[in-house]
Every structure is written in structure tokens, then in C-alpha cells.
Design a protein around this motif. Structure first.
Motif, mmCIF file in Angstrom:
data_model
loop_
_atom_site.group_PDB
_atom_site.id
_atom_site.type_symbol
_atom_site.label_atom_id
_atom_site.label_comp_id
_atom_site.label_asym_id
_atom_site.label_seq_id
_atom_site.Cartn_x
_atom_site.Cartn_y
_atom_site.Cartn_z
ATOM 1 N N GLN A 141 13.872 12.397 -7.297
ATOM 2 C CA GLN A 141 14.976 11.554 -6.859
ATOM 3 C C GLN A 141 14.718 10.981 -5.462
ATOM 4 O OE1 GLN A 141 17.551 10.429 -8.411
ATOM 5 N NE2 GLN A 141 17.728 11.685 -10.245
ATOM 6 N N ALA A 142 14.144 11.793 -4.598
ATOM 7 C CA ALA A 142 13.818 11.309 -3.248
ATOM 8 C C ALA A 142 12.743 10.231 -3.293
ATOM 9 C CB ALA A 142 13.373 12.481 -2.367
ATOM 10 N N LEU A 143 11.720 10.453 -4.120
ATOM 11 C CA LEU A 143 10.658 9.454 -4.246
ATOM 12 C C LEU A 143 11.181 8.158 -4.849
ATOM 13 C CD1 LEU A 143 7.751 11.743 -5.515
ATOM 14 C CD2 LEU A 143 7.898 10.619 -3.290
ATOM 15 N N ILE A 144 12.079 8.261 -5.806
ATOM 16 C CA ILE A 144 12.670 7.070 -6.419
ATOM 17 C C ILE A 144 13.454 6.268 -5.375
ATOM 18 C CG2 ILE A 144 14.419 6.285 -8.064
ATOM 19 C CD1 ILE A 144 13.548 8.605 -9.882
ATOM 20 N N ALA A 145 14.192 6.964 -4.523
ATOM 21 C CA ALA A 145 14.958 6.278 -3.479
ATOM 22 C C ALA A 145 14.029 5.517 -2.533
ATOM 23 C CB ALA A 145 15.797 7.292 -2.705
ATOM 24 N N VAL A 146 12.908 6.142 -2.165
ATOM 25 C CA VAL A 146 11.942 5.481 -1.282
ATOM 26 C C VAL A 146 11.340 4.262 -1.968
ATOM 27 C CG1 VAL A 146 9.746 5.744 -0.077
ATOM 28 C CG2 VAL A 146 11.431 7.583 -0.002
ATOM 29 N N LEU A 147 10.984 4.401 -3.244
ATOM 30 C CA LEU A 147 10.378 3.287 -3.977
ATOM 31 C C LEU A 147 11.351 2.128 -4.143
ATOM 32 C CD1 LEU A 147 8.333 5.220 -6.671
ATOM 33 C CD2 LEU A 147 7.418 3.658 -4.959
ATOM 34 N N VAL A 202 13.674 1.269 -2.023
ATOM 35 C CA VAL A 202 13.704 0.586 -0.725
ATOM 36 C C VAL A 202 12.436 -0.238 -0.515
ATOM 37 C CG1 VAL A 202 13.734 0.938 1.770
ATOM 38 C CG2 VAL A 202 15.231 2.289 0.312
ATOM 39 N N LEU A 203 11.292 0.337 -0.854
ATOM 40 C CA LEU A 203 10.032 -0.383 -0.694
ATOM 41 C C LEU A 203 9.995 -1.639 -1.565
ATOM 42 C CD1 LEU A 203 7.466 2.559 -0.550
ATOM 43 C CD2 LEU A 203 8.032 0.969 1.293
ATOM 44 N N ASN A 204 10.467 -1.537 -2.808
ATOM 45 C CA ASN A 204 10.510 -2.711 -3.679
ATOM 46 C C ASN A 204 11.371 -3.818 -3.074
ATOM 47 O OD1 ASN A 204 8.822 -1.885 -5.754
ATOM 48 N ND2 ASN A 204 10.453 -0.880 -6.899
ATOM 49 N N ALA A 205 12.516 -3.440 -2.536
ATOM 50 C CA ALA A 205 13.410 -4.439 -1.934
ATOM 51 C C ALA A 205 12.772 -5.081 -0.706
ATOM 52 C CB ALA A 205 14.743 -3.786 -1.569
ATOM 53 N N LEU A 244 5.431 2.956 -13.275
ATOM 54 C CA LEU A 244 6.420 3.842 -12.677
ATOM 55 C C LEU A 244 7.198 3.178 -11.545
ATOM 56 C CD1 LEU A 244 4.576 7.283 -12.570
ATOM 57 C CD2 LEU A 244 6.401 6.558 -14.111
ATOM 58 N N ASP A 245 6.610 2.176 -10.894
ATOM 59 C CA ASP A 245 7.323 1.528 -9.795
ATOM 60 C C ASP A 245 8.141 0.329 -10.253
ATOM 61 O OD1 ASP A 245 5.194 -0.070 -10.450
ATOM 62 O OD2 ASP A 245 4.600 -0.497 -8.379
ATOM 63 N N ALA A 246 8.178 0.068 -11.577
ATOM 64 C CA ALA A 246 8.975 -1.039 -12.095
ATOM 65 C C ALA A 246 10.464 -0.700 -12.027
ATOM 66 C CB ALA A 246 8.568 -1.358 -13.524
ATOM 67 N N ALA A 247 11.297 -1.731 -11.983
ATOM 68 C CA ALA A 247 12.740 -1.534 -11.815
ATOM 69 C C ALA A 247 13.351 -0.732 -12.964
ATOM 70 C CB ALA A 247 13.431 -2.892 -11.691
ATOM 71 N N ASP A 248 12.928 -1.017 -14.217
ATOM 72 C CA ASP A 248 13.514 -0.302 -15.354
ATOM 73 C C ASP A 248 13.103 1.168 -15.349
ATOM 74 O OD1 ASP A 248 10.953 -1.225 -15.740
ATOM 75 O OD2 ASP A 248 11.117 -1.323 -17.916
ATOM 76 N N SER A 249 11.854 1.457 -14.997
ATOM 77 C CA SER A 249 11.400 2.853 -14.951
ATOM 78 C C SER A 249 12.167 3.643 -13.900
ATOM 79 C CB SER A 249 9.895 2.905 -14.653
ATOM 80 O OG SER A 249 9.153 2.193 -15.624
ATOM 81 N N LEU A 250 12.324 3.048 -12.726
ATOM 82 C CA LEU A 250 13.032 3.749 -11.652
ATOM 83 C C LEU A 250 14.503 3.944 -11.992
ATOM 84 C CD1 LEU A 250 11.462 1.991 -8.525
ATOM 85 C CD2 LEU A 250 10.917 4.248 -9.446
ATOM 86 N N TRP A 270 0.835 -1.208 0.000
ATOM 87 C CA TRP A 270 0.000 0.000 0.000
ATOM 88 C C TRP A 270 0.868 1.257 0.000
ATOM 89 C CZ3 TRP A 270 -3.800 -2.072 4.257
ATOM 90 C CH2 TRP A 270 -4.812 -2.811 3.637
ATOM 91 N N GLU A 271 1.937 1.250 0.778
ATOM 92 C CA GLU A 271 2.835 2.407 0.815
ATOM 93 C C GLU A 271 3.510 2.619 -0.546
ATOM 94 O OE1 GLU A 271 3.432 4.745 3.088
ATOM 95 O OE2 GLU A 271 1.739 3.866 4.180
ATOM 96 N N ARG A 272 3.874 1.526 -1.190
ATOM 97 C CA ARG A 272 4.475 1.640 -2.522
ATOM 98 C C ARG A 272 3.488 2.260 -3.507
ATOM 99 N NH1 ARG A 272 6.593 -3.799 -5.195
ATOM 100 N NH2 ARG A 272 4.353 -4.222 -5.175
ATOM 101 N N THR A 273 2.246 1.871 -3.411
ATOM 102 C CA THR A 273 1.226 2.440 -4.295
ATOM 103 C C THR A 273 1.067 3.938 -4.044
ATOM 104 O OG1 THR A 273 0.036 0.329 -4.363
ATOM 105 C CG2 THR A 273 -1.192 2.309 -4.997
ATOM 106 N N ARG A 274 1.057 4.332 -2.783
ATOM 107 C CA ARG A 274 0.932 5.759 -2.448
ATOM 108 C C ARG A 274 2.114 6.556 -2.996
ATOM 109 N NH1 ARG A 274 -0.717 3.481 2.716
ATOM 110 N NH2 ARG A 274 -2.968 3.731 2.995
ATOM 111 N N HIS A 275 3.318 6.028 -2.821
ATOM 112 C CA HIS A 275 4.498 6.755 -3.301
ATOM 113 C C HIS A 275 4.555 6.768 -4.828
ATOM 114 C CE1 HIS A 275 5.876 6.641 0.869
ATOM 115 N NE2 HIS A 275 6.761 7.551 0.523
#
Length: 407
Positions: free
Chosen positions: A242-248, A250-253, A173-179, A146-151
Motif C-alpha cells: 500500500q505504501a509503494l502504491i501511494a508513492v507510485l 504520486v510519481l505517475n502524477a 504494475l505501474d499502470a493506473a488500472d493495476s495500481l 527512473w524513480e518510478r522504475t525503481r519503485h
């Protein structure tokens, strides 16, 4: 002898009131959280019970069903009805209409509630340690999703404000290649300079298919003309992205890590094979269903009780000549989410589920209502399987509906 305890809990203390069967209040206290508070509560109960301490029945009303304090109450042999805060609020209005409220007053409300309505309140379930472990990791895993979806939605809104080409180029947008690509090029100017090789490398890292065609399409979208923003504004947006990408990242991992924990704990549970035998339930979804239902064999007296708890069964509102059946909107959000997802997946895996869904459509129900009816039926089937300890069987599960249609 029966004693009724109201426990209004806070983070660092508990306001308790003890009431006997006649409504008399022999003890009130504010107890600290932890071992000291629990010891003091036992001392109060023991002093009031006297020589009948071994035979005394103690009911503790509290507005939560989890945590070390509740576990300690259950371990001590107390019956612990977990009172819904909405129920307590409604009951408070019966004792006074002034609107006054205090912690000590809430403890009194809870004590009187378990004294007069204990037979209508559900006691905290005695789930096994294995089920509790599944619940912990399954809930955390879902929370992170849910947090990943919000971010991801925040990232989408940020890109739309200054870099709309990215929304055309990247479907997920939350896929590895997009990030990876957005981290390398978070401004339109940087993205336009990305080469086919750089884009292809990111796609290969994410194990995408048709890499060559997709790389060309992404490059074309990033180099297309779009409305822009001033440089200083673009740079500010890029820093936020860039900050949002860093959070995403971490969330993916962590979502991947927690999924492994969910699979490990769920696989050790005795009911895992029965749950996994049902259509539409995989390891993660099955773990969520087990976590939210629990595994206390005496918690649900019938399939109807399980359906009511799940929130899939309808409620009836009748007044005079008017009578309507409505969906339950007060339910466990995590459980209903898992059950509806299972019902949707079962449509292509189970002929019986598909036929049940089609019959609801034929009655004029929309997709959501028909899916909820199917989920309700699947909950009943789950109850039967768990009660008898048998695996799911397609013919047995839907035999009743087949006979009804034939009749």
C-alpha cells in the motif's frame, strides 16, 4: 596578466588558492558560500591584479559546472574550466605520491592544473537561459521516471514474496488500472473477491481496450491457486505494498505534470524545430538531447567534438602491434540514453538509418554496437543541422554513405 585560481568547493565554503604564471602562490583563503564569499574572491583578485585589473585574465578551476557560484564566476568574466574529479585525482598523483589529501591541497592541485593545462580543459558552456530551463525540467522528468522504475521493481519483489498471482494478472504494475486494483485488494483473499464489474471499472478508468476479455482474464488469474504465507506475514506485506502504491501514484502524477513543463519550455527554444525534424526524436526525447548538449554555439568546434562528448564515438587503445577500438564507458548517462533511444526509433522511420544499421550488422557487429554506430552518425547529422540552421533532410543526411556504398 593571468591569474589561476583553484576552487575546492563544499556545501558551505570554498577553499581557494591563487597562482600566477610562474607557479608562485600569492593568496590562499577559505571563503563562505554565497555573496560574501564571491565578494571576497573578487577583492583578492582585484588586489593581486592591481592597476591591470581591467586587463587581467582569470581562470578558475572547479570540479562542477553548475550552480549559482559557477554562474557568478562566469558572469564576472572569469574563464571557468570545469575539471572532472577523475582528472583532478590523476593530476594530484603527479604532485605527490604519499596519498595525502586536504581541501587546501585540492585547491592547489586545481590551480596548478589550470595553469599548465588550461588549453586542454573545456570551459563551462555559456548556454542560454532557455536551454538551462529545458535542462532543469528535462532532468527532473527523467529522474522521476527512473524513480518510478525503481519503485515498480520494489513492488514486483514485494508481490512475488507473498502474492505471485498479482504478477500473472497485471502486466504493467505501474499502470493506473493495476495500481487501482492492488490498492483495493492488496492480499490474495481480497483479490479473489474482486468482481468483473470492479475490474472492468478500473480498466475503463485507464482507457484499456477489450475490457470484457481482460477483466475475465484478470479475475481468473487472481482466483487461481498459488502458494501463500501466514496471515500476519501477508498483512505486513500488504501494508508495505500500500505504501509503494501511494508513492507510485504520486510519481505517475508528477511525471505527467513535468512532461507538460518539458514540452512547454522546449517548444519555446529556437532550435526545437530543427531537433524535432530529425527521425526518432519527439518532444520529450528532443528536449533531453538539447538539455544535455546545450545550445552554446561555440562549445563544439566540430562534429567530432560533439560525438566525443556524447560518448557515441569509439576510443582507440594501441600498444605495440595491438590496436583495438572500444566503446566509451565514461559518458553522460542521460545523453547516451536519449541518443540510443533515438537511434532505435530511427530504424523504422529513416531508410538511411536502417541501411546504416544493416551495414554495421553485415560487418559482424552485434545489436548494441551497431546501434551505437548509428547514434554516432546521427549526432554528426545533428551537428550539421544546428551549425547551418537547416531542418533534417533524409537525402542530404545519408548522401555520403550512399556514395561510399556505390563506390
Amino acid at each position: 596578466m593571468r591569474l589561476f585560481v583553484g576552487d575546492d568547493w563544499a556545501e558551505d565554503h570554498h577553499d581557494v588558492e591563487v597562482m600566477d604564471g610562474s607557479g608562485r602562490r600569492p593568496a590562499r583563503a577559505r571563503l563562505p558560500e554565497g555573496v560574501a564569499g564571491m565578494s571576497r574572491l573578487h577583492a583578492i583578485v582585484g588586489e593581486l591584479a592591481g592597476d591591470e585589473a581591467d586587463e587581467a585574465e582569470v581562470l578558475v578551476g572547479i570540479e562542477t559546472d553548475r550552480g549559482p557560484w559557477v554562474a557568478a564566476l562566469v558572469a564576472a568574466g572569469y574563464t571557468v574550466p570545469a575539471v572532472n574529479p577523475l582528472q583532478a585525482s590523476r593530476f594530484r598523483d603527479r604532485l605527490g605520491v604519499s596519498g595525502a589529501k586536504s581541501d587546501a591541497g585540492d585547491a592547489h592541485v586545481l590551480a596548478d592544473m589550470v595553469r599548465t593545462h588550461a588549453h586542454e580543459l573545456r570551459a563551462v558552456a555559456g548556454d542560454s537561459a532557455e536551454a538551462e530551463a529545458v535542462k532543469v525540467v528535462a532532468r527532473t522528468h527523467k529522474t522521476l521516471i527512473w524513480e518510478r522504475t525503481r519503485h515498480t521493481q520494489r513492488l514486483r519483489h514485494a508481490l512475488r514474496d507473498y502474492f505471485p498471482a498479482a504478477l500473472v494478472a497485471f502486466e504493467d504494475l505501474d499502470a493506473a488500472d493495476s495500481l487501482e486494483l492492488l490498492a483495493k485488494a492488496s492480499t490474495p483473499a481480497q483479490a479473489a473477491r474482486l468482481t468483473i464489474g470492479q475490474i472492468s471499472t478500473a480498466l475503463k478508468h485507464a482507457r484499456r481496450k477489450n475490457v470484457a476479455d481482460k477483466a475475465v482474464a484478470i479475475q481468473a488469474a487472481l482466483r487461481a491457486e498459488h502458494l501463500g504465507r501466514p496471515g500476519v506475514v501477508t498483512d505486513a506485506h500488504a501494508a508495505s505494498v500500500q505504501a509503494l502504491i501511494a508513492v507510485l501514484n504520486v510519481l505517475n502524477a508528477q511525471v505527467k505534470t513535468l512532461q507538460g513543463q518539458v514540452e512547454a519550455h522546449f517548444g519555446k527554444h529556437p532550435a526545437a524545430k530543427i531537433i524535432l525534424s530529425r527521425p526518432g526524436l519527439g518532444t520529450v526525447l528532443g528536449a533531453r538531447v538539447l538539455a544535455e548538449f546545450g545550445d552554446d554555439p561555440g562549445r563544439y568546434a566540430s562534429a567530432k567534438d560533439r560525438k566525443n562528448y556524447a560518448g557515441t564515438s569509439p576510443i582507440t587503445r594501441a600498444s605495440g602491434k595491438k590496436k583495438v577500438a572500444l566503446a566509451r564507458f565514461i559518458h553522460n548517462n542521460r545523453l547516451i540514453d536519449a541518443l540510443l533511444t533515438q537511434a532505435f526509433s530511427a530504424l523504422r522511420l529513416s531508410p538511411g538509418a536502417r541501411a546504416c544499421y544493416d551495414r554495421q550488422h553485415a560487418r559482424g557487429l552485434g545489436h548494441n554496437a551497431a546501434l551505437r554506430q548509428l547514434a554516432n552518425r546521427l549526432v554528426g547529422i545533428l551537428h550539421g543541422c544546428l551549425k547551418t540552421g537547416t531542418l533534417y533532410d533524409e537525402a542530404t543526411a545519408w548522401s555520403h554513405h550512399a556514395e561510399s556504398v556505390a563506390a
